[in-house]
Design an enzyme around this catalytic site. Structure first.
Site, PDB file in Angstrom:
ATOM      1  N   ARG A 269      26.598  58.008   2.638  1.00 30.16           N
ATOM      2  CA  ARG A 269      28.017  57.967   3.020  1.00 30.16           C
ATOM      3  C   ARG A 269      28.443  59.205   3.804  1.00 30.16           C
ATOM      4  NH1 ARG A 269      26.301  53.962   1.622  1.00 30.16           N
ATOM      5  NH2 ARG A 269      27.010  52.539  -0.009  1.00 30.16           N
TER       6      ARG A 269
ATOM      7  N   SER B 160      35.518  50.515  -2.415  1.00 34.04           N
ATOM      8  CA  SER B 160      35.118  51.456  -3.465  1.00 34.04           C
ATOM      9  C   SER B 160      35.855  52.785  -3.302  1.00 34.04           C
ATOM     10  CB  SER B 160      33.613  51.704  -3.415  1.00 34.04           C
ATOM     11  OG  SER B 160      32.909  50.514  -3.685  1.00 34.04           O
TER      12      SER B 160
ATOM     13  N   GLU C 251      35.163  58.619  -2.430  1.00 33.41           N
ATOM     14  CA  GLU C 251      34.637  58.086  -1.175  1.00 33.41           C
ATOM     15  C   GLU C 251      35.777  57.872  -0.184  1.00 33.41           C
ATOM     16  OE1 GLU C 251      32.536  53.888  -0.149  1.00 33.41           O
ATOM     17  OE2 GLU C 251      31.459  55.167  -1.568  1.00 33.41           O
TER      18      GLU C 251
END
Length: 301
Positions: free
Chosen positions: A174, A224, A294
């Site tokens: 990520r 998420s 995130e």
């Protein structure tokens, strides 16, 4: 800033909106106003805007499709840039897929499957744009963008137009080099594998069905909220901590998937932040694990 605004009116910048509420531009349906929202519709317009921003040292924010960010209730001071319709395209050339940064990642996954191209099956349920996916190395089901990435055209914060290959992006979980060296992805090329159309479509559909059964895809969310810690899942930790269904104002930890926070109707950014802080504190106390967000939190608090 004043001189920037004066010169902004003198160039072809695309659409320019003042004091524009951002709740309509994010998948959470949350966010206060941007002082100025600029929507360039050509590469030249974007380059001109970014160069002008750099010239005057004006801070700016790239909005994308708003699928992985939380905009504060007070909004974003300064300039927000979002790519226009001209960056919303996809075309296929053998096993190469060319896509504009504003193109839907889910839609691209579906189209690739119809072309008999394998590699994007994992993306069939990831909300967001190609540009955002390239920026953060979006992934699911054991795969991610780095597996198929070939190159991306990027306008750096100086206004310089560059093309980065796989090594340039320095991908990790990520994360990409663009987190340290800001720029706006305007388009990308993915290298796919030729496969069986029926098998690819079946796999994409299976992933989608799994998401529909386990994730609140019809609710307003950002996807998420937290990164998965090494060798574990954020959702498992949050659920084991007894936080599923926890609510703050109009925001709720999804009863369907604990790593989703959904807007039940009138959620404020502060409601979401309260839940995020509670989740991080509780998981740390119970399991000794520090959950890392995130989602990007932007704006004035």
């Amino acid at each position: 800033m004043e001189q920037f605004l004066v010169e902004l009116r003198e160039i072809d910048a695309g659409k320019v909106l003042y004091n524009e509420p951002l709740s309509g531009y994010t998948t959470w349906k949350i966010g206060g106003p941007a002082d100025v929202l600029i929507i360039p519709n050509t590469e030249d317009q974007l380059v001109s805007v970014v160069r002008l921003l750099h010239k005057h040292g004006v801070q700016w924010t790239n909005l994308g499709r708003g699928s992985n960010m939380l905009v504060s209730d007070k909004g974003i001071r300064g300039i927000v840039v979002q790519l226009g319709e001209a960056f919303d395209y996809a075309r296929f050339d053998g096993t190469l897929v060319h896509a504009g940064a504003a193109f839907s990642l889910i839609k691209l996954s579906v189209l690739a499957g119809k072309e008999g191209l394998s590699g994007l099956e994992f993306a069939g349920g990831i909300p967001g744009s190609v540009g955002g996916a390239v920026y953060m190395n979006a992934g699911a089901h054991g795969s991610d963008v780095s597996r198929i990435f070939k190159s991306a055209d990027i306008v750096l914060e100086t206004g310089e137009l560059v093309r980065y290959g796989l090594e340039d992006m320095a991908y990790s979980y990520r994360h990409s080099c663009l987190h340290e060296r800001p720029g706006i992805v305007i388009g990308a090329v993915f290298e796919m594998q030729q496969g069986d159309r029926k098998e690819i479509t079946a796999m994409t559909s299976a992933f989608k069905q799994r998401r529909l059964q386990t994730q609140p895809l019809t609710a307003a969310s950002c996807g998420s909220v937290f990164r998965n810690p090494p060798n574990d899942f954020a959702a498992r930790l949050i659920q084991e901590a007894g936080l599923k269904g926890l609510q703050s104002g109009g925001a709720q930890v999804s009863p369907m998937h604990a790593n989703f926070i959904v807007n039940t109707g009138q959620a404020k950014a502060e409601d979401v932040l309260t839940l995020m802080e509670t989740i991080q504190r509780t998981v740390k106390e119970k399991f000794g694990v520090e959950l890392v967000a995130e989602v990007l939190v932007l704006g004035e608090r």
